[in-house]
Design an enzyme around this catalytic site. Structure first.
Site, mmCIF file in Angstrom:
data_model
loop_
_atom_site.group_PDB
_atom_site.id
_atom_site.type_symbol
_atom_site.label_atom_id
_atom_site.label_comp_id
_atom_site.label_asym_id
_atom_site.label_seq_id
_atom_site.Cartn_x
_atom_site.Cartn_y
_atom_site.Cartn_z
ATOM 1 N N HIS A 117 3.213 -7.488 -10.404
ATOM 2 C CA HIS A 117 3.672 -7.688 -9.034
ATOM 3 C C HIS A 117 4.781 -8.732 -8.967
ATOM 4 C CE1 HIS A 117 2.953 -7.625 -4.642
ATOM 5 N NE2 HIS A 117 3.347 -8.877 -4.712
ATOM 6 N N HIS A 173 2.014 -3.088 0.817
ATOM 7 C CA HIS A 173 0.769 -3.824 0.969
ATOM 8 C C HIS A 173 -0.362 -2.819 0.831
ATOM 9 C CE1 HIS A 173 -0.688 -7.907 2.444
ATOM 10 N NE2 HIS A 173 0.147 -8.096 1.466
#
Lengths: 777, 276
Positions: free
Chosen positions: A74, A120
């Protein structure tokens, strides 16, 4: 080795452990990685072990956790960077001003706009309301920390089918209806409260999203050029001021959670990785940050997102060529008793880091005080490129930034799956009449009216939304192609925003699918009269450690990059989300593209709804028998591997013809042709205008009737031209402009040799408008 | 007083989020608007050059938004802060006839403070009405059509021709105006007799109609009301969002002319320039 020898608790009045890497075997390294929740591989653990070996000491838990955050997929894009560099990073032009947490592009002589989209996904799959809300919170900060006022939100969403049988739902997975309701409510309650309009987005449905929904969130901001800040400190002596929310145990290991596949246990194990949003902290944070910035009191800013303090401190300091000394004791906490490593990696929301010269510190703190927003100096910038942390006067962390931020980079194996070559072409049976097919397409979950979602978002707060997401006559509305904002009070220059994604096409042919996504976003922008100016993308894929998933990623990025490069469209920001897999398999490869376009004068913009009885109707672009992944084939269970390709010359010519026609006032309605082809595009234009149309497709060439109606070939638009102004439409040899009929009556009537479709506008409107309301109420 | 000398206080706290566009409306008309934080009026945490007094202004605006999050009844927290610290200043402001405008959340705040409908006196001790949750039970952002029904009492609608249907969009979750059940009939009659009803939601023909033309189920389709004197006015729809024609949702069909919301702000400034 036993646990007791691996972890040595330190003799200090708080939780601190030294981790005995020096004597750890490979098995121990794997255990340590697991136990710490950092998700580092054994190879990565070995690099860390060697580093500390050279230093002649063992790391503290704070240090190991910090490296785990910084080196997660990430944060450091270790599996994707190699491809992004090859295909998209290089596209540059003089309008690109910065590539920070958000990209910054020139808007006009004095202004710049910022743009970014990110995912998300995993938090929203576990806790849809909070996950989506904090997604909005995070993307707002990405734009804010460039010094820009957020002016628009964009939300592309992907769920399992709303009528998915409960009995088939795997253990631990929430029903798509629940997820959609929660996500929309989360975006609504956060976005509306902070006063930023949600103007674009989309909702897609497919079985592959049942186990892992996708929630992408984008934001656009505007600033005077003078107010744009880098995500960097100015130099030694700068004070690091932590502003906004307090730090707690919510959102611990968010990035590592995002960098692994979802499992049955995600709900119980990772609930704590989802943060809690507080829009009424964010709203004043925006005011205070922008005021401090406009008064030139801030040297640089960065938002606290993935990895929390552990990422922001190192990155903001290193970007200014410096290091930092931080006192963790000063960080305002939500609760007592957090260990230093928890404070350091917590992803609690609504926090920003400001780098401020000490002479301006009091003024900055005063601004935040007026807005009742906590602002706390927690550290100071130093000359050498290392970060040192103290907690209660004990040094708990001392790392060189070049090691901490130099995450690994992989060139993992990448190969097409063999299964994909074997599927047979299977066209659906031809029919005498396509009324029924058209009505079924209009009520398909992937096509029907999204007003149930869109009306829950405030799309015109700030009073700058010129073209809204729903367009049409009062009391009638259909989807617009792009929304348009007028971001500067004293200028009529507009910023158009559009969203595109076609996971179905990317799933069949990722390279052409990637190209198609960019083509679509450009079509959308041109349709309202905007020239495409920049893109930002969120690339949602499966597990990159599997060669076929990574191949899909590479091919899609290659396609996106190729079209963007040819159009000289920079992609100054973006986001990669891997590991979108659950026990039910991987999601469809899903790149979402948000495009920004420039409108020279917003008073010329056009909407998608038909306007006047008798106006001629023209088709820009060429229709080809490219039926792969089309909504029509999906609905009729046909199959073709032939996904629409992009003819770059035709795309460029089409954009020119359409934008020029809009600017001259010749075009009064325009709609891009995508899902469901010409037939669905015509229907949508009729629904918004509450008026019929008559179209003859004979001139489209030697194609099957169903291809004429439903093919989704790229670079095409339907345009309504003001009567008598047809000749004003530019011609270009690179593409076709074909007159196909006119606007009028109260029926949609499409023929090609014989009548193919003939339905009343009322009927198509009902079919289009009702499904979502019926399914989710 | 010239309209260009009119000082407009656009009051805000955390979560007020329509202040910029409300501010711009007055600025475009040549007045002197200022965005003022409530703490600047109460004198909390501010320096001397940031301190303001309500009496310095000729017009008070409570803009839309979600003040303090509206996690309890919309507008209740802002209203409580106003009542506890500024009650006397507010009463004086209204008593001398200065205009007060509440849009959306601002309307909710005016009702919660007791400044609307203010059936007897300037400020009621307890709210006399409520803006309840929409019948649809959710936030809705949609175009709404309003008919001016005021006969001339309200100072914010004098520039709107009688019976004109104005397109002024709504965006709220709590906009259903309701009165105590046992007194509702009486209150409504009183409001009408006093010429306190200003706008009603209508359909394109100008007739009273149900959802979605009336987005919230409001009593008698009421969209906006004023006090007995006509100088305090609140409405759920957002006139500041349609100051210009090109922010109307269907403007591409008829691009000429002003936005329908502009007249609300012009009316207020007319009043200020004539009466003060």
């Amino acid at each position: 080795m036993s646990k007791a020898t691996l972890y040595a608790p330190q003799d200090v009045p708080f939780e601190l452990r030294e981790i005995n890497l020096a004597e750890a075997s490979d098995d121990d390294l794997a255990d340590i990685s697991n136990e710490s929740g950092t998700g580092l591989s054994v190879d990565e653990m070995r690099i860390i072990k060697e580093y500390f070996g050279r230093k002649g000491r063992n790391p503290t838990d704070v240090e190991l956790q910090s490296i785990g955050q910084a080196w997660s997929e990430h944060c450091c894009y270790k599996s994707s960077k190699v491809f992004l560099r090859e295909y998209v990073f290089g596209i540059n032009n003089r309008h690109v001003m910065d590539r920070g947490d958000a990209g910054v592009m020139e808007f006009d002589r004095d202004h710049a706009y910022a743009l970014r989209v990110e995912s998300h996904n995993h938090p929203s799959a576990v806790e849809p309301y909070g996950g989506a809300a904090t997604g909005i919170g995070g993307i707002l900060r990405d734009v804010l920390c460039m010094g820009a006022q957020p002016i628009a939100l964009v939300d592309p969403l992907f769920f399992g089918p709303l009528d998915y049988p409960f009995a088939k739902l795997p253990e631990g997975i929430k029903h798509p209806k629940y997820l959609l309701g929660g996500v929309v409510a989360g975006i609504r309650d956060y976005g509306n409260r902070v006063g930023v309009p949600t103007i674009s987005g989309g909702v897609w449905f497919d079985d592959s999203y049942v186990g892992n929904c996708l929630v992408n969130v984008g934001c656009i901001g505007i600033a005077e050029k003078d107010d744009i800040r880098r995500n960097a400190v100015k130099g030694p002596g700068d004070v690091l001021v932590l502003v906004g929310g307090r730090t707690g145990r919510d959102g611990i290991h968010g990035v590592t959670f995002a960098s692994a596949v979802l499992t049955e246990e995600s709900e119980t194990e990772s609930r704590g990785a989802v943060q809690l949003g507080d829009p009424i902290m964010k709203e004043p944070v925006m005011h205070a940050v922008l005021e401090a910035n406009e008064r030139k009191l801030v040297n640089g800013m960065k938002d606290l997102g993935g990895g929390g303090l552990s990422c922001v401190v190192g990155e903001i300091a290193l970007a200014g060529g410096c290091g930092a000394d931080v006192d963790l004791t000063k960080v305002p906490l939500k609760e007592e008793g957090l260990a230093p490593w928890e404070i350091w990696v917590s992803e609690s929301q609504e926090r920003m880091m400001l780098s401020v010269s000490s002479r301006n510190l009091d003024k900055v703190l005063h601004i935040f005080k007026l807005w009742d927003v906590p602002a706390t100096p927690i550290g100071r910038i130093v000359r050498d490129k290392r970060v040192r942390l103290h907690y209660k006067d004990v040094k708990v962390f001392d790392l060189e930034l070049e090691f901490l931020t130099a995450g690994p980079e992989y060139c993992r194996p990448c190969a097409a799956s063999t299964a994909r070559r074997t599927r047979k072409e299977r066209p659906p049976k031809a029919r005498g009449n396509y009324n029924d097919v058209l009505l079924r397409l209009l009520s398909d979950q992937n096509i029907c009216n999204r007003d149930w979602v869109i009306r829950q978002y405030d799309h015109e707060v700030r009073a700058n939304t010129i073209l809204k997401p729903l367009q049409g006559k009062i009391g009638h509305w259909s989807h617009g192609d792009a929304a348009v904002l007028k971001p500067v009070e004293e200028s009529f220059r507009g910023l158009a925003v559009a969203t595109a994604s076609n996971p179905f096409a990317v799933g069949v042919d990722p390279y052409r699918g990637g190209k198609t996504c960019v083509d679509e976003v450009c079509r959308n922008l041109a349709a309202v009269g905007a020239r495409p100016h920049s893109l930002t993308d969120c690339l949602n894929f499966g597990n990159p450690e599997k060669p076929d998933r990574l191949w899909q990623f590479r091919e899609a990025v290659r396609g996106i990059g190729e079209v963007a490069k040819d159009l000289n469209l920079p992609i100054p920001s973006g986001n990669v989300s891997f590991y979108n897999e659950s026990p039910t398999g991987s999601v469809l490869p899903t790149p979402t593209i948000v495009g920004c376009g420039i409108v020279r004068d917003i008073r010329k913009c056009v909407t998608s709804d038909f306007k006047r009885e008798g106006d001629p109707l023209l088709l820009v672009g060429e229709t080809r028998p490219e039926m792969g992944a089309s909504a029509y084939y999906r609905k009729t269970r046909g199959y073709s591997s032939k996904v629409p390709d992009v003819d770059m010359r035709a795309l460029k010519a089409g954009i020119d013809i359409v934008v020029d026609g809009v600017e001259r006032g010749a075009i009064v309605a325009c709609h891009d042709i995508s899902d469901g082809g010409i037939a669905v595009a015509l229907a949508e234009m009729c629904i918004g205008g509450d008026i019929g149309a008559k179209a003859a497709l004979d001139l489209l060439g030697r194609l099957r009737s169903d291809a004429k109606l439903f093919a989704e070939s790229n670079s095409r638009w339907l345009v309504e031209v003001k009567k008598g102004k047809e000749r004003q439409l530019r011609r270009d040899r690179a593409t076709k402009v074909t007159k196909i009929g006119h606007v009028g009556g109260d029926r949609l009537d499409i023929s090609s040799g014989r009548r193919l479709v003939d339905v009343s506008v009322d009927r198509i409107a009902r079919k289009f408008n009702e499904p979502l309301w019926r399914m989710v109420g | 007083m010239k309209a260009s000398d009119a000082r407009v206080c656009v009051l805000r706290i955390e979560g007020t989020n329509c202040e910029e566009e409300s501010f711009q409306c007055f600025k475009r008309l040549g007045a002197k608007p200022e965005k003022v934080h409530l703490k600047q009026l109460t004198g909390t945490d501010v320096s001397s050059d940031e301190r303001r007094s309500l009496s310095d202004y000729q017009l008070l605006v409570l803009p839309g938004g979600f003040s303090a999050g509206d996690y309890v009844r919309a507008g209740a927290i802002f209203a409580a802060r106003l009542r506890s610290r500024l009650s006397e200043d507010l009463k004086e402001f209204v008593r001398v006839g200065k205009p007060v405008l509440g849009i959306c959340n601002g309307f909710q705040i005016l009702v919660e403070t007791g400044l609307l409908p203010a059936m007897s006196g300037i400020m009621a001790d307890v709210p006399e009405a409520v803006l309840g949750t929409n019948d649809s039970a959710r936030f809705e952002c949609r175009p709404t059509l309003l008919k001016k029904v005021n006969r001339g009492n309200c100072v914010f609608s004098t520039r709107i021709p009688d019976d004109k249907i104005s397109l002024i969009p709504s965006a709220h979750a709590e906009g259903k105006l309701m009165f105590p059940v046992d007194r509702a009939k009486y209150v409504i009659k009183e409001l009408e007799d006093n010429d306190q009803v200003v706008f009603k939601y209508v359909d394109p023909d100008g007739s009273i109609a149900g959802y979605p033309w009336c987005p919230n189920g409001s009593t008698e389709n009421i969209a906006g009301i004023c006090n007995r004197e006509g100088n305090v006015f609140g409405m759920m729809p957002h006139p500041e969002r349609v100051f210009f024609r090109f922010t109307h949702p269907d403007w591409t069909r008829s691009p000429d002319g002003d936005g329908d919301g502009r007249a609300v702000f012009e009316s207020a400034l007319d009043y200020v320039s004539k009466k003060m």
